[in-house]
Design an enzyme around this catalytic site. Structure first.
Site, PDB file in Angstrom:
ATOM      1  N   LEU A  63      22.014  -4.244  56.575  1.00  0.00           N
ATOM      2  CA  LEU A  63      22.684  -3.215  55.959  1.00  0.00           C
ATOM      3  C   LEU A  63      21.368  -2.617  54.149  1.00  0.00           C
ATOM      4  O   LEU A  63      21.058  -2.281  53.867  1.00  0.00           O
ATOM      5  CB  LEU A  63      24.040  -2.480  55.435  1.00  0.00           C
ATOM      6  CG  LEU A  63      25.139  -3.516  54.872  1.00  0.00           C
ATOM      7  CD1 LEU A  63      24.780  -2.830  53.587  1.00  0.00           C
ATOM      8  CD2 LEU A  63      26.076  -3.027  55.573  1.00  0.00           C
TER       9      LEU A  63
ATOM     10  N   SER B 215      43.003 -11.805  42.576  1.00  0.00           N
ATOM     11  CA  SER B 215      41.300 -12.514  43.311  1.00  0.00           C
ATOM     12  C   SER B 215      40.728 -13.232  42.912  1.00  0.00           C
ATOM     13  O   SER B 215      40.015 -12.961  41.855  1.00  0.00           O
ATOM     14  CB  SER B 215      41.226 -11.182  44.299  1.00  0.00           C
ATOM     15  OG  SER B 215      40.807 -10.379  43.270  1.00  0.00           O
TER      16      SER B 215
ATOM     17  N   MET C 113      21.404 -11.342  51.541  1.00  0.00           N
ATOM     18  CA  MET C 113      20.060 -11.779  52.308  1.00  0.00           C
ATOM     19  C   MET C 113      19.499 -12.069  50.952  1.00  0.00           C
ATOM     20  O   MET C 113      19.566 -12.025  50.001  1.00  0.00           O
ATOM     21  CB  MET C 113      19.573 -10.440  52.832  1.00  0.00           C
ATOM     22  CG  MET C 113      19.366 -10.066  54.200  1.00  0.00           C
ATOM     23  SD  MET C 113      18.370  -9.255  55.208  1.00  0.00           S
ATOM     24  CE  MET C 113      19.101  -9.307  56.890  1.00  0.00           C
TER      25      MET C 113
ATOM     26  N   ASP D  30      10.838 -11.687  45.494  1.00  0.00           N
ATOM     27  CA  ASP D  30      10.298 -13.749  46.005  1.00  0.00           C
ATOM     28  C   ASP D  30       9.096 -13.839  46.022  1.00  0.00           C
ATOM     29  O   ASP D  30       8.574 -14.797  46.062  1.00  0.00           O
ATOM     30  CB  ASP D  30      11.014 -14.185  47.087  1.00  0.00           C
ATOM     31  CG  ASP D  30      10.826 -13.723  48.441  1.00  0.00           C
ATOM     32  OD1 ASP D  30       9.745 -12.661  48.178  1.00  0.00           O
ATOM     33  OD2 ASP D  30      10.756 -14.551  49.635  1.00  0.00           O
TER      34      ASP D  30
ATOM     35  N   GLY E  19       9.372  -7.540  56.823  1.00  0.00           N
ATOM     36  CA  GLY E  19      10.501  -6.926  56.388  1.00  0.00           C
ATOM     37  C   GLY E  19      10.105  -5.366  55.915  1.00  0.00           C
ATOM     38  O   GLY E  19       9.484  -5.302  55.074  1.00  0.00           O
TER      39      GLY E  19
ATOM     40  N   ARG F  86       6.102  -8.117  62.625  1.00  0.00           N
ATOM     41  CA  ARG F  86       5.839  -9.768  62.323  1.00  0.00           C
ATOM     42  C   ARG F  86       4.606  -9.741  63.955  1.00  0.00           C
ATOM     43  O   ARG F  86       5.235  -9.330  64.624  1.00  0.00           O
ATOM     44  CB  ARG F  86       6.884 -10.574  62.659  1.00  0.00           C
ATOM     45  CG  ARG F  86       7.839 -10.278  60.915  1.00  0.00           C
ATOM     46  CD  ARG F  86       8.560 -11.017  60.673  1.00  0.00           C
ATOM     47  NE  ARG F  86       9.544 -11.032  60.310  1.00  0.00           N
ATOM     48  CZ  ARG F  86      10.432 -10.974  59.197  1.00  0.00           C
ATOM     49  NH1 ARG F  86       9.361 -10.982  57.731  1.00  0.00           N
ATOM     50  NH2 ARG F  86      11.173 -10.428  58.497  1.00  0.00           N
TER      51      ARG F  86
ATOM     52  N   VAL G  83      -0.690   5.991  47.739  1.00  0.00           N
ATOM     53  CA  VAL G  83      -1.800   5.196  48.223  1.00  0.00           C
ATOM     54  C   VAL G  83      -2.289   7.030  48.808  1.00  0.00           C
ATOM     55  O   VAL G  83      -3.944   6.919  48.003  1.00  0.00           O
ATOM     56  CB  VAL G  83      -1.077   4.428  49.284  1.00  0.00           C
ATOM     57  CG1 VAL G  83      -2.778   4.343  49.782  1.00  0.00           C
ATOM     58  CG2 VAL G  83      -1.385   3.110  48.631  1.00  0.00           C
TER      59      VAL G  83
ATOM     60  N   ARG H 180      16.604 -14.233  51.986  1.00  0.00           N
ATOM     61  CA  ARG H 180      15.637 -15.853  52.075  1.00  0.00           C
ATOM     62  C   ARG H 180      15.909 -16.867  51.637  1.00  0.00           C
ATOM     63  O   ARG H 180      16.678 -17.167  51.222  1.00  0.00           O
ATOM     64  CB  ARG H 180      14.083 -15.280  52.553  1.00  0.00           C
ATOM     65  CG  ARG H 180      13.250 -15.978  53.686  1.00  0.00           C
ATOM     66  CD  ARG H 180      12.292 -15.480  53.588  1.00  0.00           C
ATOM     67  NE  ARG H 180      11.469 -14.176  54.451  1.00  0.00           N
ATOM     68  CZ  ARG H 180      11.536 -13.575  55.571  1.00  0.00           C
ATOM     69  NH1 ARG H 180      11.754 -14.541  56.175  1.00  0.00           N
ATOM     70  NH2 ARG H 180      11.571 -11.966  55.680  1.00  0.00           N
TER      71      ARG H 180
END
Ligand code: F6P
Length: 324
Positions: free
Chosen positions: A254, A216, A170, A130, A11, A72, A23, A172
């Site tokens: 997004l 709320s 998100m 992660d 990703g 991928r 680099v 994972r």
């Protein structure tokens, strides 16, 4: 080493372009040529290499996504695919690789460098944060900033209508984005895979919010949470707790885009610089990362084999306390 091949894989993440730039320029500064490999491992197999010079990375430090594109690639998981990749790399004169990406990217170069004699360095680039071997991965900080901008907006409308929002983020299998943005966005509850929350406990917390006269409420849900996603959780909560009008927002992709934050640009620049320096110093099979404010490097297999647990216990505790 005369020519380094640089690629992005898995990703995309904000900061990848800043890292490519670093680099390329560090290598050129050291009289080493650079080839950009398009679409990650797929580009190695399909022979997609481009010559990089100082100007090919001009004005990209502020861009999200990756100018080298990413993919991928299942063919690279086969012996035949890797053979094709190696033959193409050799023919292009590339004699070392820098791969920017996540776990899958590192696994690819780990296997490749065991089969073929080619030095490799991995740079952690994923919004999920992660990976073992770096306190932060490229793109995480920017993704968190994107999420809190969204939470702030949701808070405006939630407060105006006295509503309960379930916001799915998100990550994972990681709750890093959820915990950090939950704290930064003042969420009333945060659900994440590293710390299971039963629906009944969540409801108890929501009842506490009502008792505390909150009008709320925002619940942040990591996509990897065990309760099965924001829509499912909202449905279950509704059957037992109907105080608020309930809405669900899935932030989705997004979170992956946008101009990298200052933090991600600097981190990307430092990691790109140190990856090239490691290669030129004769190192291979390392992952570069940030530990405190120091650049460190760990063996690539150590990074692949260890699960990163980056949720500080104090943050979990304070997320409860600050939600009262
Ligand atoms: O690893 C980054 C990530 O955005 C995860 O947070 C998410 O689960 C996944 O990629 C989505 O992948 P794709 O873009 O292939 O749908």
């Amino acid at each position: 080493i005369k020519r380094i091949g640089v690629f992005t894989s898995g990703g995309d993440a904000p900061g990848m372009n800043a890292c490519i730039r670093s680099v390329v320029r560090t290598a050129l500064y050291n009289n080493t040529q650079v080839s950009g490999i398009l679409q990650g491992y797929q580009g190695m197999i399909d022979n997609q290499f481009i010559e990089m010079n100082s100007r090919s990375v001009s004005n990209i430090i502020q861009l999200g996504g990756t100018i080298l594109k990413t993919a991928r690639c299942s063919e690279f998981r086969t012996v035949e695919g890797r053979k094709k990749a190696y033959d193409n790399i050799k023919a292009a004169g590339i004699d070392a690789l820098v791969g920017i990406g996540g776990d899958g990217t590192f696994t690819g170069i780990e296997v490749f460098s065991r089969e073929y004699d080619i030095p490799v360095i991995g740079i952690p680039g994923t919004i999920d944060n992660d990976l073992y071997g770096s306190d932060f991965t490229l793109g995480f900080d920017t993704a968190c900033n994107t999420v809190i901008e969204a939470i702030d907006k949701i808070r405006d409308t939630a407060a105006s209508h006295d509503r309960l929002f379930f916001v799915e983020v998100m990550g994972r299998d990681s709750g890093c984005i959820a915990l950090n943005t939950g704290i930064a966005g003042g969420a009333e509850a945060i659900l994440m895979p590293e710390k299971e929350t039963a629906i009944d406990d969540l409801i108890e917390r929501l009842e506490g919010a009502v008792a505390g006269k909150k009008t709320s409420t925002i619940v942040i849900i990591a996509e990897g949470d065990q309760n099965g996603g924001a829509y499912n959780i909202a449905k279950h909560v509704k059957t037992k707790f109907d105080f608020y009008d309930t809405k669900v927002t899935i932030l989705g992709h997004l979170q992956r885009g946008g101009s990298p934050s200052s933090f991600d640009r600097v981190l990307a620049s430092r990691l790109g610089f140190s990856a090239v320096n490691l290669l030129l110093a004769g190192e291979t099979r390392r992952v570069v990362g940030l530990k405190g404010n120091e650049i460190q490097h760990v063996p690539i297999e150590e990074s692949i084999n260890n699960k990163a647990f980056k949720l500080a216990p104090d943050m979990i505790e304070l997320s409860h306390i600050l939600a009262i």
